[in-house]
Write an enzyme that holds these catalytic residues in place. Structure first.
Site, short mmCIF file in Angstrom:
data_model
loop_
_atom_site.label_atom_id
_atom_site.label_comp_id
_atom_site.label_asym_id
_atom_site.label_seq_id
_atom_site.Cartn_x
_atom_site.Cartn_y
_atom_site.Cartn_z
N ASP A 22 30.45 45.57 30.06
CA ASP A 22 30.98 44.74 30.87
C ASP A 22 31.97 45.43 31.79
O ASP A 22 32.24 46.89 31.60
CB ASP A 22 31.40 43.52 30.28
N ASP A 24 34.48 43.93 35.01
CA ASP A 24 35.74 43.34 35.34
C ASP A 24 36.30 43.05 33.78
O ASP A 24 35.66 42.51 33.13
CB ASP A 24 35.54 42.23 35.83
N ASP A 220 34.93 42.12 27.36
CA ASP A 220 36.46 41.59 27.16
C ASP A 220 36.33 39.93 27.09
O ASP A 220 37.61 39.36 26.71
CB ASP A 220 37.33 41.88 28.67
#
Length: 340
Positions: A22, A24, A220
């Site tokens: 991922d 961001d 995250d």
């Protein structure tokens, strides 16, 4: 699926043939590299372990994402990037004829992707046969109003993703999912299709294009990255540099429980404390820590992420989260870091 921790003394990432990141909250926040991310990606390249970058952010073209990564010290090719906007455009091309009028909520990048597959972006709600909703910083109430009119008139409603928040240096901000919820509240129903994570499409496509058989997803967010990996049948590593925190991890349902957890991307290169064990896993009991008592009393000394693993093992086995107290300075420091 790979079985890390058994029969090998190598580090975690050596058990996988692809790392799907991922963006961001994992590699950068907005446009600032997260400490250690560039070094971790460089180490993977040096070792010949391929990477892919999968993002729910529909406001950038794959080429723009690759350029941003390269600018912050993570050299990337456009072919390594999979975005929800691109995946949405491919889905539209499969389901609708060329020239189909599409009302688009989102950034110019989403419009470009839709136009590139032969569909026709329109601005009038009355013309639209499809409504595509993606994140854009300039999406306004009038856009939601137009989308509502078009959907009530029978247009198919497709959302690029449902992330309720997106990370920023100021903390989590409203994401596309928040606007999807607003429109769903007004319409009294959900989108016909949500393309991005946790739907497994982005991860499965990344693995297919690279003929990977044992990929690992690094993210995250439990509700998108980790659940998406679960749905794709892939192992996952949660890094605590973005949205999801210790409290959310402890309370996570089965489909949102990562295989591994680490403070940052250094977790990819951890070596297990003993061969033939599963000491990397989140549901290991955490080296150096123990829990006792009905109210969960944390005691011991060691890495704070291992204290978190110890709590996860007990909470997931019990099916509930109880108040935690600390015995000793090390335990107090660990709980303070977890913000519990």
């Amino acid at each position: 699926m790979a079985d890390p921790g058994t029969g090998s003394s190598g580090d975690l990432v050596s058990h996988y043939d692809l790392v799907i990141f991922d963006l961001d909250g994992v590699l950068y926040l907005v446009d600032q590299v997260i400490p250690g991310a560039a070094e971790a990606c460089a180490q993977l390249r040096e070792r010949g372990i391929p990477s892919a970058y999968a993002t729910n952010n529909a406001s950038r073209l794959p080429g723009d994402v690759a350029a941003l990564l390269t600018r912050i010290g993570i050299p990337a090719d456009v072919g390594e990037v999979v975005t929800s906007a691109h995946a949405t455009a491919l889905l539209l091309a499969e389901r609708f004829a060329a020239g189909t009028p599409v009302l688009i909520l989102g950034a110019p990048a989403l419009q470009e992707e839709v136009r590139a597959v032969g569909l026709r972006p329109v601005t009038a709600a009355e013309e639209a046969e499809v409504v595509v909703q993606g994140y854009g910083p300039d999406v306004a109430m009038r856009d939601l109003a137009d989308a509502s009119v078009a959907i009530r008139a029978g247009a198919t409603w497709i959302a690029t993703n449902a992330d309720k928040t997106l990370p920023s240096p100021r903390g989590p901000l409203p994401g596309n999912g928040s606007l999807v919820v607003a429109l769903a509240t007004a319409l009294g129903r959900q989108p016909d299709t949500i393309v991005g994570k946790p739907d497994p499409t982005l991860f499965l496509e990344a693995a297919r294009e690279r003929a990977a058989t044992h990929p690992i997803v690094v993210g995250d967010r439990l509700d998108t990255d980790i659940e998406g990996a679960y749905r794709a049948g892939m192992d996952s590593l949660l890094v605590l540099t973005g949205v999801s925190d210790a409290a959310e991890l402890l309370a996570a349902p089965v489909e949102r429980r990562p295989t591994f957890v680490a403070e940052d991307l250094g977790g990819l290169f951890e070596v297990p404390p003993a061969a033939g064990t599963n000491r990397w896993r989140v549901d290991d009991h955490g080296d150096g820590w123990e829990l006792a008592g009905d109210g969960w009393e944390l005691a011991g000394d060691g890495r704070r992420v291992d204290a978190l693993k110890a709590l996860c093992a007990v909470a997931w086995a019990a099916g509930e989260v109880r108040p935690v107290t600390a015995t000793g300075e090390a335990a107090e420091a660990a709980l303070s870091w977890m913000k519990l």
